[in-house]
Enzyme design. Structure first.
Site, PDB file in Angstrom:
ATOM      1  N   GLY A 143      36.262  48.519  60.730  1.00 59.58           N
ATOM      2  CA  GLY A 143      36.323  47.557  59.631  1.00 59.58           C
ATOM      3  C   GLY A 143      37.249  46.427  60.033  1.00 59.58           C
ATOM      4  O   GLY A 143      36.818  45.376  60.501  1.00 59.58           O
ATOM      5  N   THR A 170      26.601  42.583  52.763  1.00 67.90           N
ATOM      6  CA  THR A 170      26.303  41.836  51.543  1.00 67.90           C
ATOM      7  C   THR A 170      24.943  41.147  51.692  1.00 67.90           C
ATOM      8  O   THR A 170      24.638  40.627  52.771  1.00 67.90           O
ATOM      9  CB  THR A 170      27.400  40.777  51.295  1.00 67.90           C
ATOM     10  OG1 THR A 170      28.646  41.447  51.201  1.00 67.90           O
ATOM     11  CG2 THR A 170      27.142  39.987  50.016  1.00 67.90           C
ATOM     12  N   GLY A 254      34.634  31.792  55.532  1.00 66.07           N
ATOM     13  CA  GLY A 254      34.268  32.781  54.513  1.00 66.07           C
ATOM     14  C   GLY A 254      35.432  33.117  53.599  1.00 66.07           C
ATOM     15  O   GLY A 254      35.257  33.305  52.388  1.00 66.07           O
ATOM     16  N   GLN A 291      55.235  36.611  21.596  1.00 63.89           N
ATOM     17  CA  GLN A 291      55.768  36.088  22.855  1.00 63.89           C
ATOM     18  C   GLN A 291      55.234  36.869  24.062  1.00 63.89           C
ATOM     19  O   GLN A 291      54.983  36.289  25.128  1.00 63.89           O
ATOM     20  CB  GLN A 291      57.306  36.150  22.833  1.00 63.89           C
ATOM     21  CG  GLN A 291      57.914  35.343  23.949  1.00 63.89           C
ATOM     22  CD  GLN A 291      59.429  35.374  23.932  1.00 63.89           C
ATOM     23  OE1 GLN A 291      60.038  36.418  23.691  1.00 63.89           O
ATOM     24  NE2 GLN A 291      60.050  34.256  24.161  1.00 63.89           N
ATOM     25  N   GLU A 375      36.014  40.574  53.808  1.00 60.83           N
ATOM     26  CA  GLU A 375      36.315  39.416  54.664  1.00 60.83           C
ATOM     27  C   GLU A 375      37.780  39.419  55.111  1.00 60.83           C
ATOM     28  O   GLU A 375      38.416  38.370  55.235  1.00 60.83           O
ATOM     29  CB  GLU A 375      35.895  38.116  53.992  1.00 60.83           C
ATOM     30  CG  GLU A 375      34.389  38.141  53.703  1.00 60.83           C
ATOM     31  CD  GLU A 375      33.760  36.807  53.506  1.00 60.83           C
ATOM     32  OE1 GLU A 375      34.228  35.828  54.085  1.00 60.83           O
ATOM     33  OE2 GLU A 375      32.749  36.747  52.767  1.00 60.83           O
TER      34      GLU A 375
END
Ligand code: CAA
Length: 393
Positions: A143, A170, A254, A291, A375
């Site tokens: 990877g 993808t 990318g 708040q 990426e």
């Protein structure tokens, strides 16, 4: 010690969008809000690839946005590209990644490293939206360490023969052209890699199962396999041995796309949280008057604006034609972490309603997570930034 300066030093930056950029932002926002946002929950729940969204992007001349008109593009700058990705992600993260994997991970390397014949044959139909692209670098066992790719490419006469598999692709099943990084000589590690454009339907090219993902669930992500797949040498980008550089410089572009996607996811969730803060009452007043909620909204919007500016900054660096590796890593690292932090806070603002799919913020939170992973993980971005800062020591 050599010091590293930003490539943007002394460059004329203004953060005022041009008229054209603002017009395209408004047009894409209109399309995304009308056509993509209403279907985003269904696309997510059914894991459905929204092919009709791709068709609309193509009909809107967006598929080749930053490339010259002679190749079917719109010849626009990369700030405009980032704006478009953000607008898509605000409405539907699945659609934004379908688009960015096509434009920045597949069209861009063919434009940068391809020859004229490849640009006419491969890039032009992709820019026109007739063909869709996918980028194939990761493998089941590699990877972050891309140079360790084991998918092999052996040159025989005028074809490479591909064997091996690629993971997390993808646009996996849906694409037409696949940029595949493969190894021609294991002993050479990154210097043995080659970048090949592989066409769907090639002999021995098959798909694994669609991944069942946490987020971007409509996006088609799968493993692809090659069994003695012949790829014409005419489909090689740059030279044999240049595959790693093709992959790394493609990822520089990318990563700006993913930064823009992260900004869009964060802004989209924030918009829902703001609206809810003005509608939901507790202890006799609107929750936006507390708040605790005001601080969350203020902090989030400050960080989202900063992430957007880093993304534009990186896009300007890309348009200047200089090396923009560090600017892209800055933008992706920061925007991805902002998207994760913000979407968690948006779920918190919605309370129990944030945890169920009746409201969209839980989807934004699930979609945000991948921006810290694909990426190049956030850890890889830190590594890239540090190694650029420390160059020359
Ligand atoms: N541009 C051009 N060349 C580059 C470069 C860049 N950005 N970065 C490195 N190089 C060159 C170096 O100059 C060097 O060249 P020489 O050999 O000629 O000196 C060569 O590449 C090797 O550089 P490194 O020694 O720095 O390489 P490394 O093996 O240490 O790896 C890394 C560096 C940063 C870890 C890199 O491997 C990396 O970015 N890994 C992450 C990969 C990644 O992002 N994977 C995601 C896959 S895509 C995806 O997510 C799927 C999808 O579809 C969305």
């Amino acid at each position: 010690m050599q010091t590293t300066t930003s490539t943007l030093t002394n460059s004329p930056i203004t953060f005022q969008l041009t008229e054209d950029q603002a017009l395209i932002r408004d047009t894409v926002r209109e399309i995304a809000e009308a056509e993509f946002a209403p279907k985003a929950a269904e696309v997510d729940q059914k894991h459905r690839f929204p092919r009709e969204n791709w068709d609309l992007l193509a009909a809107s001349d967006l598929c080749g946005l930053p490339f010259p008109e002679e190749y079917g593009g719109a010849n626009l700058d990369h700030v405009t590209y980032a704006i478009v990705v953000e607008e898509l992600a605000k409405a539907c993260a699945t659609t934004s990644v379908m688009y960015s994997a096509h434009v920045s991970l597949t069209c861009a390397p063919v434009f940068t490293f391809g020859n004229e014949e490849q640009k006419q044959r491969i890039l032009k139909p992709m820019c026109l939206g007739e063909k869709m692209g996918a980028f194939c670098l990761s493998e089941p066992g590699t990877g972050s360490d891309s140079a360790a790719a084991t998918c092999t490419a052996v040159l025989k006469d005028d074809h490479f023969i591909l064997n091996g598999s690629k993971n997390w692709i993808t646009n996996g099943i849906e694409a037409d052209w696949y940029l595949v990084i493969a190894q021609t000589d294991t002993a050479k590690r990154h210097k043995g890699l080659v970048a090949l454009m592989v066409e769907k339907g090639s002999e021995g090219f098959t798909f694994g199962k669609l991944e069942d993902k946490l987020g971007i669930r409509g996006s088609s992500t799968c493993q692809i396999m090659f069994d003695n797949t012949p790829v014409p040498k005419a489909n090689m980008l740059a030279e044999q041995g240049d595959g790693f550089k093709v992959a790394m410089s493609t990822l520089d572009g990318g990563r700006i796309g993913i930064a823009a996607q992260a900004v869009g996811i964060a802004q989209g969730a924030w918009n829902h949280a703001l609206r809810y803060s003005k509608e939901r009452a507790a202890f006799g007043k609107l929750i936006g008057e507390f708040q605790a909620i005001k601080h969350m909204l203020a902090e989030m919007q400050t960080e989202i604006d900063a992430a957007r500016l880093l993304t534009y900054h990186a896009s300007v660096a890309q348009d200047l034609g200089k090396k923009f590796t560090m600017e892209a890593a800055h933008a992706k690292l920061y925007a991805a972490e902002v998207a994760m932090r913000s979407t968690v806070k948006c779920v918190q603002i919605f309370g129990g309603y944030g945890y169920v799919s009746d409201y969209p913020v839980e989807r934004y939170m699930r979609d945000a997570k991948i921006t810290e992973i694909y990426e190049g993980t956030s850890e890889i971005q830190r590594l890239v930034i540090a190694s650029n800062l420390l160059k020359g020591i």
